[in-house]
Design a protein around this motif. Structure first.
Motif, mmCIF file in Angstrom:
data_model
loop_
_atom_site.group_PDB
_atom_site.id
_atom_site.type_symbol
_atom_site.label_atom_id
_atom_site.label_comp_id
_atom_site.label_asym_id
_atom_site.label_seq_id
_atom_site.Cartn_x
_atom_site.Cartn_y
_atom_site.Cartn_z
ATOM 1 N N VAL A 80 -27.935 0.038 30.616
ATOM 2 C CA VAL A 80 -26.985 -1.020 30.978
ATOM 3 C C VAL A 80 -25.680 -0.406 31.499
ATOM 4 O O VAL A 80 -25.135 -0.830 32.520
ATOM 5 N N LEU A 81 -25.180 0.614 30.806
ATOM 6 C CA LEU A 81 -23.916 1.229 31.208
ATOM 7 C C LEU A 81 -24.040 1.944 32.551
ATOM 8 O O LEU A 81 -23.116 1.900 33.377
ATOM 9 N N LYS A 82 -25.158 2.598 32.784
ATOM 10 C CA LYS A 82 -25.348 3.250 34.076
ATOM 11 C C LYS A 82 -25.416 2.220 35.198
ATOM 12 O O LYS A 82 -24.950 2.463 36.318
ATOM 13 N N GLN A 83 -25.966 1.045 34.881
ATOM 14 C CA GLN A 83 -26.066 -0.023 35.878
ATOM 15 C C GLN A 83 -24.685 -0.561 36.261
ATOM 16 O O GLN A 83 -24.427 -0.850 37.428
ATOM 17 N N VAL A 84 -23.782 -0.676 35.277
ATOM 18 C CA VAL A 84 -22.487 -1.333 35.531
ATOM 19 C C VAL A 84 -21.337 -0.350 35.707
ATOM 20 O O VAL A 84 -20.221 -0.773 35.990
ATOM 21 N N ALA A 85 -21.587 0.940 35.536
ATOM 22 C CA ALA A 85 -20.507 1.933 35.540
ATOM 23 C C ALA A 85 -19.649 1.850 36.801
ATOM 24 O O ALA A 85 -18.423 2.011 36.736
ATOM 25 N N GLY A 86 -20.266 1.574 37.945
ATOM 26 C CA GLY A 86 -19.518 1.505 39.200
ATOM 27 C C GLY A 86 -18.484 0.396 39.224
ATOM 28 O O GLY A 86 -17.483 0.488 39.941
ATOM 29 N N GLY A 87 -18.699 -0.658 38.431
ATOM 30 C CA GLY A 87 -17.763 -1.782 38.412
ATOM 31 C C GLY A 87 -16.699 -1.678 37.343
ATOM 32 O O GLY A 87 -15.766 -2.492 37.297
ATOM 33 N N ILE A 88 -16.815 -0.685 36.459
ATOM 34 C CA ILE A 88 -15.858 -0.539 35.364
ATOM 35 C C ILE A 88 -14.666 0.280 35.828
ATOM 36 O O ILE A 88 -14.811 1.394 36.332
ATOM 37 N N THR A 89 -13.478 -0.271 35.665
ATOM 38 C CA THR A 89 -12.243 0.422 36.028
ATOM 39 C C THR A 89 -11.446 0.753 34.766
ATOM 40 O O THR A 89 -11.700 0.194 33.691
ATOM 41 N N GLU A 90 -10.484 1.645 34.923
ATOM 42 C CA GLU A 90 -9.765 2.161 33.760
ATOM 43 C C GLU A 90 -8.782 1.164 33.154
ATOM 44 O O GLU A 90 -8.205 1.423 32.102
ATOM 45 N N ASP A 91 -8.592 0.013 33.807
ATOM 46 C CA ASP A 91 -7.715 -1.008 33.244
ATOM 47 C C ASP A 91 -8.458 -1.981 32.337
ATOM 48 O O ASP A 91 -7.870 -2.905 31.784
ATOM 49 N N LYS A 92 -9.745 -1.780 32.180
ATOM 50 C CA LYS A 92 -10.547 -2.631 31.295
ATOM 51 C C LYS A 92 -10.696 -1.959 29.937
ATOM 52 O O LYS A 92 -10.660 -0.728 29.824
ATOM 53 N N LEU A 93 -10.874 -2.768 28.905
ATOM 54 C CA LEU A 93 -11.104 -2.262 27.553
ATOM 55 C C LEU A 93 -12.535 -2.577 27.155
ATOM 56 O O LEU A 93 -12.953 -3.737 27.209
ATOM 57 N N LEU A 94 -13.259 -1.545 26.762
ATOM 58 C CA LEU A 94 -14.608 -1.735 26.247
ATOM 59 C C LEU A 94 -14.557 -1.704 24.722
ATOM 60 O O LEU A 94 -13.985 -0.783 24.137
ATOM 61 N N ILE A 95 -15.146 -2.712 24.102
ATOM 62 C CA ILE A 95 -15.256 -2.759 22.646
ATOM 63 C C ILE A 95 -16.734 -2.721 22.296
ATOM 64 O O ILE A 95 -17.483 -3.653 22.596
ATOM 65 N N SER A 96 -17.155 -1.631 21.704
ATOM 66 C CA SER A 96 -18.572 -1.470 21.374
ATOM 67 C C SER A 96 -18.856 -1.972 19.962
ATOM 68 O O SER A 96 -18.140 -1.648 19.021
ATOM 69 N N VAL A 97 -19.915 -2.758 19.843
ATOM 70 C CA VAL A 97 -20.413 -3.151 18.526
ATOM 71 C C VAL A 97 -21.820 -2.594 18.337
ATOM 72 O O VAL A 97 -22.587 -3.053 17.488
ATOM 73 N N VAL A 98 -22.148 -1.579 19.149
ATOM 74 C CA VAL A 98 -23.488 -0.996 19.154
ATOM 75 C C VAL A 98 -23.592 0.062 18.064
ATOM 76 O O VAL A 98 -22.794 1.006 18.018
ATOM 77 N N ASN A 99 -24.571 -0.073 17.223
ATOM 78 C CA ASN A 99 -24.771 0.873 16.132
ATOM 79 C C ASN A 99 -25.318 2.199 16.672
ATOM 80 O O ASN A 99 -25.956 2.240 17.724
ATOM 81 N N CYS A 100 -25.041 3.271 15.958
ATOM 82 C CA CYS A 100 -25.638 4.590 16.233
ATOM 83 C C CYS A 100 -25.232 5.168 17.594
ATOM 84 O O CYS A 100 -25.933 6.034 18.129
ATOM 85 N N THR A 101 -24.138 4.714 18.171
ATOM 86 C CA THR A 101 -23.684 5.212 19.467
ATOM 87 C C THR A 101 -22.182 5.478 19.397
ATOM 88 O O THR A 101 -21.401 4.568 19.128
ATOM 89 N N THR A 102 -21.779 6.735 19.642
ATOM 90 C CA THR A 102 -20.374 7.099 19.517
ATOM 91 C C THR A 102 -19.584 6.699 20.758
ATOM 92 O O THR A 102 -20.150 6.474 21.837
ATOM 93 N N SER A 103 -18.276 6.662 20.602
ATOM 94 C CA SER A 103 -17.414 6.361 21.743
ATOM 95 C C SER A 103 -17.539 7.446 22.811
ATOM 96 O O SER A 103 -17.493 7.158 24.012
ATOM 97 N N LYS A 104 -17.725 8.705 22.405
ATOM 98 C CA LYS A 104 -17.893 9.810 23.355
ATOM 99 C C LYS A 104 -19.160 9.619 24.186
ATOM 100 O O LYS A 104 -19.154 9.861 25.414
ATOM 101 N N GLN A 105 -20.232 9.172 23.557
ATOM 102 C CA GLN A 105 -21.460 8.913 24.306
ATOM 103 C C GLN A 105 -21.244 7.824 25.351
ATOM 104 O O GLN A 105 -21.716 7.936 26.484
ATOM 105 N N ILE A 106 -20.530 6.780 24.968
ATOM 106 C CA ILE A 106 -20.253 5.683 25.904
ATOM 107 C C ILE A 106 -19.398 6.182 27.064
ATOM 108 O O ILE A 106 -19.659 5.879 28.233
ATOM 109 N N GLU A 107 -18.368 6.969 26.754
ATOM 110 C CA GLU A 107 -17.519 7.544 27.803
ATOM 111 C C GLU A 107 -18.335 8.392 28.767
ATOM 112 O O GLU A 107 -18.135 8.340 29.992
ATOM 113 N N ASP A 108 -19.272 9.162 28.216
ATOM 114 C CA ASP A 108 -20.104 10.025 29.057
ATOM 115 C C ASP A 108 -21.056 9.215 29.925
ATOM 116 O O ASP A 108 -21.304 9.570 31.091
#
Length: 274
Positions: A80-108
């Motif tokens: 999902v993140l690879k699909q939408v990564a192109g539309g995500i800009t640095e002025d948006k805030l992502l709030i993850s409620v996904v278990n077993c996934t670190t913020s560093k993994q999401i950033e990567d």
């Protein structure tokens, strides 16, 4: 307090419904300011009944929202993140409620310096009596933490943990434990039914007793065991029940259930001794 932002959910399942329902009920966000995506129209049925906009297009959620909740299953998130990564800009805030996934993994996965708040809400946030633990990612500023808190604090107890690794611990302690407590209520109600109380009455009595007991723990300065001891008269009915719980290994069983849920979250191998 109302927060004037557009909120999106990638994923329209139980956690989306619980968080969005709690935010709407508390007046934090209006339903018309929320959009959620799912893979099928069937997956959108429940959120549409909440007057939330629904879409099958994940990129539409990114486009329409300044705060995006990541609320899909862990194994689905990378795609999902690879699909939408192109539309995500640095002025948006992502709030993850996904278990077993670190913020560093999401950033990567995204490949950009996007602020990510990793959170763990439990399902009672739907009735604004939940728990939300959180930890800010690499690119989060104080304003991002404040915004996350403003959105989620009305849902229950909000706590910033000292370490992101402790979110895995909180997963078992707060995330899984509502199921254990529901089972406790059911067992108490069964006992009431066994002794002649109608089921609906027995369930209400058990649930209210648990709610009241929890409130005493939160509002009292006494240790939970002291509160328990206060109910136990020498040779009385309560100490007889406590004796039977202890004889059955009640405390150890509860601890084992919570620790098992934590270790499962941490990816440890499960071993069972029967």
């Amino acid at each position: 307090m109302s927060v004037d932002v557009k909120v999106g959910f990638l994923g329209a399942g139980n956690m989306c419904q619980a968080i969005a329902g709690g935010m709407i009920a508390s007046g934090t966000i209006k339903a018309e300011n929320i959009i959620a995506s799912a893979r099928t129209e069937v997956g959108l049925e429940k959120v549409k009944k909440m007057n939330i906009s629904g879409t099958l297009d994940n990129l539409q959620v990114i486009k329409d929202s300044s705060v995006i909740f990541l609320a899909v299953k862990p194994h689905i998130l990378p795609g999902v993140l690879k699909q939408v990564a192109g539309g995500i800009t640095e002025d948006k805030l992502l709030i993850s409620v996904v278990n077993c996934t670190t913020s560093k993994q999401i950033e990567d996965y995204i490949g950009k310096k996007v602020p990510v708040m990793r959170t763990l809400p439990n399902t009672p946030v739907k009735v604004r009596s939940g728990v939300v633990v959180a930890y800010p990612g690499t690119y989060c500023l104080e304003q991002h933490t404040t915004l996350c808190q403003s959105l989620m604090e009305p849902l229950g107890l909000f706590s910033i943990l000292p370490s992101e690794s402790l979110i895995d611990v909180a997963s078992g302690l707060c995330g899984s434990s509502p199921a254990f407590l529901f089972m406790m209520i059911d067992a108490m109600a069964d006992a009431g039914v066994r002794m002649g109380i109608p089921r609906s009455v027995a369930t209400s009595l058990a649930a209210q007793t648990m709610q009241g007991s929890a409130k005493m723990v939160l509002e009292s300065e006494e240790h939970p065991i002291e509160l328990a001891n206060n109910v136990c008269s020498p040779g009385g009915t309560t100490i007889e029940g406590v004796y039977r719980l202890n004889r059955a290994g009640f405390k150890g069983t509860v601890m084992d259930a919570v620790i098992g849920a934590i270790e499962k979250t941490q990816g440890k191998e499960m071993r069972y001794n029967y």
